[in-house]
Design a protein around this motif. Structure first.
Motif, PDB file in Angstrom:
ATOM      1  N   ARG A  42       6.291   2.728  -0.794  1.00  0.00           N
ATOM      2  CA  ARG A  42       6.966   2.251   0.384  1.00  0.00           C
ATOM      3  C   ARG A  42       6.257   2.747   1.329  1.00  0.00           C
ATOM      4  O   ARG A  42       5.838   3.739   1.846  1.00  0.00           O
ATOM      5  CB  ARG A  42       8.333   3.127   0.328  1.00  0.00           C
ATOM      6  CG  ARG A  42       9.404   2.414   1.444  1.00  0.00           C
ATOM      7  CD  ARG A  42      10.809   2.855   1.416  1.00  0.00           C
ATOM      8  NE  ARG A  42      10.804   4.295   1.450  1.00  0.00           N
ATOM      9  CZ  ARG A  42      10.775   5.300   2.460  1.00  0.00           C
ATOM     10  NH1 ARG A  42      11.000   4.454   3.618  1.00  0.00           N
ATOM     11  NH2 ARG A  42      10.881   6.554   2.659  1.00  0.00           N
ATOM     12  N   CYS A  43       6.353   1.319   2.496  1.00  0.00           N
ATOM     13  CA  CYS A  43       5.607   1.666   3.710  1.00  0.00           C
ATOM     14  C   CYS A  43       6.643   2.341   4.434  1.00  0.00           C
ATOM     15  O   CYS A  43       7.936   2.020   4.681  1.00  0.00           O
ATOM     16  CB  CYS A  43       5.064   0.315   4.285  1.00  0.00           C
ATOM     17  SG  CYS A  43       4.895   0.333   6.035  1.00  0.00           S
ATOM     18  N   GLU A 120     -10.033  -9.274  -7.287  1.00  0.00           N
ATOM     19  CA  GLU A 120     -11.508  -9.006  -7.792  1.00  0.00           C
ATOM     20  C   GLU A 120     -11.796  -7.629  -6.940  1.00  0.00           C
ATOM     21  O   GLU A 120     -11.072  -7.177  -5.848  1.00  0.00           O
ATOM     22  CB  GLU A 120     -12.219 -10.273  -7.048  1.00  0.00           C
ATOM     23  CG  GLU A 120     -11.812 -11.515  -7.531  1.00  0.00           C
ATOM     24  CD  GLU A 120     -12.472 -11.645  -8.957  1.00  0.00           C
ATOM     25  OE1 GLU A 120     -13.373 -10.824  -9.418  1.00  0.00           O
ATOM     26  OE2 GLU A 120     -12.420 -12.646  -9.200  1.00  0.00           O
ATOM     27  N   HIS A 121     -13.131  -7.134  -7.360  1.00  0.00           N
ATOM     28  CA  HIS A 121     -13.428  -5.980  -6.537  1.00  0.00           C
ATOM     29  C   HIS A 121     -13.456  -6.143  -5.116  1.00  0.00           C
ATOM     30  O   HIS A 121     -14.138  -6.944  -4.855  1.00  0.00           O
ATOM     31  CB  HIS A 121     -14.721  -5.418  -7.241  1.00  0.00           C
ATOM     32  CG  HIS A 121     -15.138  -4.092  -6.878  1.00  0.00           C
ATOM     33  ND1 HIS A 121     -14.625  -2.870  -6.887  1.00  0.00           N
ATOM     34  CD2 HIS A 121     -16.262  -3.826  -5.979  1.00  0.00           C
ATOM     35  CE1 HIS A 121     -15.204  -1.832  -6.410  1.00  0.00           C
ATOM     36  NE2 HIS A 121     -16.255  -2.294  -5.751  1.00  0.00           N
ATOM     37  N   GLY A 122     -12.925  -5.152  -4.343  1.00  0.00           N
ATOM     38  CA  GLY A 122     -13.105  -5.309  -2.673  1.00  0.00           C
ATOM     39  C   GLY A 122     -12.028  -6.036  -2.238  1.00  0.00           C
ATOM     40  O   GLY A 122     -11.814  -6.021  -0.944  1.00  0.00           O
ATOM     41  N   ASP A 123     -11.037  -6.452  -3.046  1.00  0.00           N
ATOM     42  CA  ASP A 123      -9.963  -7.291  -2.301  1.00  0.00           C
ATOM     43  C   ASP A 123      -9.104  -5.997  -1.765  1.00  0.00           C
ATOM     44  O   ASP A 123      -9.164  -5.020  -2.054  1.00  0.00           O
ATOM     45  CB  ASP A 123      -9.066  -7.876  -3.539  1.00  0.00           C
ATOM     46  CG  ASP A 123      -9.905  -9.417  -3.717  1.00  0.00           C
ATOM     47  OD1 ASP A 123     -10.846  -9.706  -3.139  1.00  0.00           O
ATOM     48  OD2 ASP A 123      -9.476 -10.176  -4.742  1.00  0.00           O
ATOM     49  N   THR A 124      -8.117  -6.654  -0.776  1.00  0.00           N
ATOM     50  CA  THR A 124      -6.816  -5.559  -0.603  1.00  0.00           C
ATOM     51  C   THR A 124      -5.650  -6.058  -1.067  1.00  0.00           C
ATOM     52  O   THR A 124      -5.428  -7.355  -1.205  1.00  0.00           O
ATOM     53  CB  THR A 124      -6.950  -5.444   0.936  1.00  0.00           C
ATOM     54  OG1 THR A 124      -6.969  -6.539   1.327  1.00  0.00           O
ATOM     55  CG2 THR A 124      -8.445  -4.783   1.331  1.00  0.00           C
ATOM     56  N   VAL A 125      -4.525  -5.327  -1.011  1.00  0.00           N
ATOM     57  CA  VAL A 125      -3.313  -5.699  -1.240  1.00  0.00           C
ATOM     58  C   VAL A 125      -2.296  -4.967  -0.103  1.00  0.00           C
ATOM     59  O   VAL A 125      -2.591  -3.695   0.007  1.00  0.00           O
ATOM     60  CB  VAL A 125      -2.614  -5.073  -2.623  1.00  0.00           C
ATOM     61  CG1 VAL A 125      -1.115  -5.438  -3.010  1.00  0.00           C
ATOM     62  CG2 VAL A 125      -3.561  -5.866  -3.790  1.00  0.00           C
ATOM     63  N   VAL A 130       0.768  -0.824   5.389  1.00  0.00           N
ATOM     64  CA  VAL A 130       0.010  -0.407   4.232  1.00  0.00           C
ATOM     65  C   VAL A 130      -1.198  -1.316   3.571  1.00  0.00           C
ATOM     66  O   VAL A 130      -0.722  -2.523   3.108  1.00  0.00           O
ATOM     67  CB  VAL A 130       0.880   0.574   3.105  1.00  0.00           C
ATOM     68  CG1 VAL A 130      -0.036   0.786   2.044  1.00  0.00           C
ATOM     69  CG2 VAL A 130       1.743   1.523   3.830  1.00  0.00           C
ATOM     70  N   THR A 131      -2.144  -0.840   3.451  1.00  0.00           N
ATOM     71  CA  THR A 131      -3.377  -1.574   2.868  1.00  0.00           C
ATOM     72  C   THR A 131      -3.987  -0.676   1.639  1.00  0.00           C
ATOM     73  O   THR A 131      -4.205   0.168   2.108  1.00  0.00           O
ATOM     74  CB  THR A 131      -4.180  -2.145   4.042  1.00  0.00           C
ATOM     75  OG1 THR A 131      -3.575  -3.018   4.746  1.00  0.00           O
ATOM     76  CG2 THR A 131      -5.297  -3.234   3.161  1.00  0.00           C
ATOM     77  N   LEU A 132      -4.045  -1.432   0.606  1.00  0.00           N
ATOM     78  CA  LEU A 132      -4.638  -0.733  -0.510  1.00  0.00           C
ATOM     79  C   LEU A 132      -5.761  -1.508  -0.820  1.00  0.00           C
ATOM     80  O   LEU A 132      -5.895  -2.803  -0.951  1.00  0.00           O
ATOM     81  CB  LEU A 132      -3.741  -0.576  -1.800  1.00  0.00           C
ATOM     82  CG  LEU A 132      -2.241  -0.196  -1.540  1.00  0.00           C
ATOM     83  CD1 LEU A 132      -1.556  -0.326  -3.135  1.00  0.00           C
ATOM     84  CD2 LEU A 132      -2.244   1.346  -1.151  1.00  0.00           C
ATOM     85  N   ALA A 146      -7.911  -0.419 -10.227  1.00  0.00           N
ATOM     86  CA  ALA A 146      -7.232   0.877  -9.621  1.00  0.00           C
ATOM     87  C   ALA A 146      -7.141   0.515  -8.050  1.00  0.00           C
ATOM     88  O   ALA A 146      -7.574  -0.700  -7.432  1.00  0.00           O
ATOM     89  CB  ALA A 146      -8.074   1.963  -9.464  1.00  0.00           C
ATOM     90  N   LEU A 147      -6.025   1.189  -7.537  1.00  0.00           N
ATOM     91  CA  LEU A 147      -5.860   1.017  -6.095  1.00  0.00           C
ATOM     92  C   LEU A 147      -5.869   2.115  -5.485  1.00  0.00           C
ATOM     93  O   LEU A 147      -5.548   3.284  -5.748  1.00  0.00           O
ATOM     94  CB  LEU A 147      -4.270   0.216  -6.049  1.00  0.00           C
ATOM     95  CG  LEU A 147      -3.930  -0.777  -6.904  1.00  0.00           C
ATOM     96  CD1 LEU A 147      -2.284  -0.965  -6.857  1.00  0.00           C
ATOM     97  CD2 LEU A 147      -4.475  -2.087  -6.150  1.00  0.00           C
ATOM     98  N   VAL A 148      -6.650   2.012  -4.222  1.00  0.00           N
ATOM     99  CA  VAL A 148      -6.656   3.318  -3.277  1.00  0.00           C
ATOM    100  C   VAL A 148      -6.036   3.185  -2.083  1.00  0.00           C
ATOM    101  O   VAL A 148      -6.290   2.037  -1.241  1.00  0.00           O
ATOM    102  CB  VAL A 148      -8.385   3.417  -3.160  1.00  0.00           C
ATOM    103  CG1 VAL A 148      -8.874   2.428  -2.515  1.00  0.00           C
ATOM    104  CG2 VAL A 148      -8.419   4.893  -2.489  1.00  0.00           C
ATOM    105  N   TYR A 149      -5.501   4.082  -1.623  1.00  0.00           N
ATOM    106  CA  TYR A 149      -4.814   4.241  -0.202  1.00  0.00           C
ATOM    107  C   TYR A 149      -5.656   5.384   0.531  1.00  0.00           C
ATOM    108  O   TYR A 149      -5.683   6.745   0.245  1.00  0.00           O
ATOM    109  CB  TYR A 149      -3.339   4.704  -0.382  1.00  0.00           C
ATOM    110  CG  TYR A 149      -2.852   5.004   0.998  1.00  0.00           C
ATOM    111  CD1 TYR A 149      -2.411   3.814   1.839  1.00  0.00           C
ATOM    112  CD2 TYR A 149      -2.295   6.220   1.169  1.00  0.00           C
ATOM    113  CE1 TYR A 149      -1.990   4.103   3.176  1.00  0.00           C
ATOM    114  CE2 TYR A 149      -1.620   6.443   2.502  1.00  0.00           C
ATOM    115  CZ  TYR A 149      -1.347   5.525   3.400  1.00  0.00           C
ATOM    116  OH  TYR A 149      -0.845   5.844   4.296  1.00  0.00           O
ATOM    117  N   ASP A 150      -6.177   5.185   1.744  1.00  0.00           N
ATOM    118  CA  ASP A 150      -6.773   5.744   2.521  1.00  0.00           C
ATOM    119  C   ASP A 150      -6.422   5.817   3.966  1.00  0.00           C
ATOM    120  O   ASP A 150      -6.592   4.938   4.613  1.00  0.00           O
ATOM    121  CB  ASP A 150      -8.430   5.413   2.407  1.00  0.00           C
ATOM    122  CG  ASP A 150      -9.372   6.400   3.212  1.00  0.00           C
ATOM    123  OD1 ASP A 150      -8.773   7.500   3.766  1.00  0.00           O
ATOM    124  OD2 ASP A 150     -10.760   6.581   3.063  1.00  0.00           O
TER     125      ASP A 150
END
Length: 225
Positions: A42-43, A120-125, A130-132, A146-150
């Protein structure tokens, strides 16, 4: 992080909640046999929500979403135990569906749910503010993601599906070439790009950090699983 968060959840038991700057993570375990993890993100700025793996038990997952609605559902890979609740969750919420491009057709065949965005690799959601980032990891399945949150704190957060667990990479079912591919991609795309304080959240079981697992990479390669 909330003081009582351990990342250890059990099917039928309560979820655990972790508060991060800008993001709240709710972790729920479903299915007594498979013990899959479901993650509701959740944002905190907007209340927008994203689900990672509608694995099972929609009667528990949909109430977890609540009245805030659901912007999207990411299915980390095509295996049946990770999307048994997908159709019910999408019907209840109207959420946009996401999956790795090579796995998308199989997910639709198994669930009857169209994949709206093929990742695809390098896309964002994105949801709310919030952007993953999307990390494609072939090996466990062709289209695992996998999804990464930084948030810039130096300690990212990573949802790995069944590609990385505490103690090893995901199963490759006796396929040595697939194991080498998966371990190579995990080494390059995860351990090669993210720092040791990164916490990762797998599709089953407990969380861990890259720092805790990094010393074992050579052992994993030598043992072949």
């Amino acid at each position: 992080m909330t003081d009582d968060y351990t990342g250890r959840v059990t099917p039928g038991g309560p979820p655990q909640v972790r508060e991060l700057p800008g993001l709240t993570i709710t972790k729920l375990a479903v299915d007594d046999t498979m013990s899959n993890n479901v993650y509701l993100l959740r944002c905190t700025a907007t209340g927008a929500q994203l689900l990672v793996d509608a694995a099972a038990e929609p009667e528990r997952v949909v109430p977890l979403v609540g009245d805030a609605g659901l912007a999207g559902v990411v299915t980390t890979h095509q295996h049946w135990d990770h999307h048994r609740a997908l159709a019910a969750v999408v019907e209840a919420t109207g959420a946009t569906t996401y999956a790795g491009a090579p796995d998308a057709d199989a997910i639709t065949e198994q669930t009857g749910v169209a994949v709206d965005r093929r990742l695809e690799h390098g896309d964002t959601v994105s949801f709310g503010e919030v952007t993953l980032g999307v990390i494609a990891l072939a090996g466990h399945t062709p289209g695992s993601v996998a999804l990464v949150y930084d948030d810039g704190s130096g300690a990212p957060h990573l949802w790995t599906g069944d590609s990385l667990f505490p103690g090893g990479v995901g199963g490759t079912f006796g396929d040595d070439a697939a194991f080498r591919q998966l371990l190579g991609e995990v080494e390059t795309k995860i351990f090669g790009t993210l720092p040791d304080p990164t916490t990762f959240y797998p599709g089953h079981g407990d969380d861990s950090t890259l720092g805790d697992e990094r010393p074992s990479l050579g052992t994993w390669r030598e043992r072949g699983w």
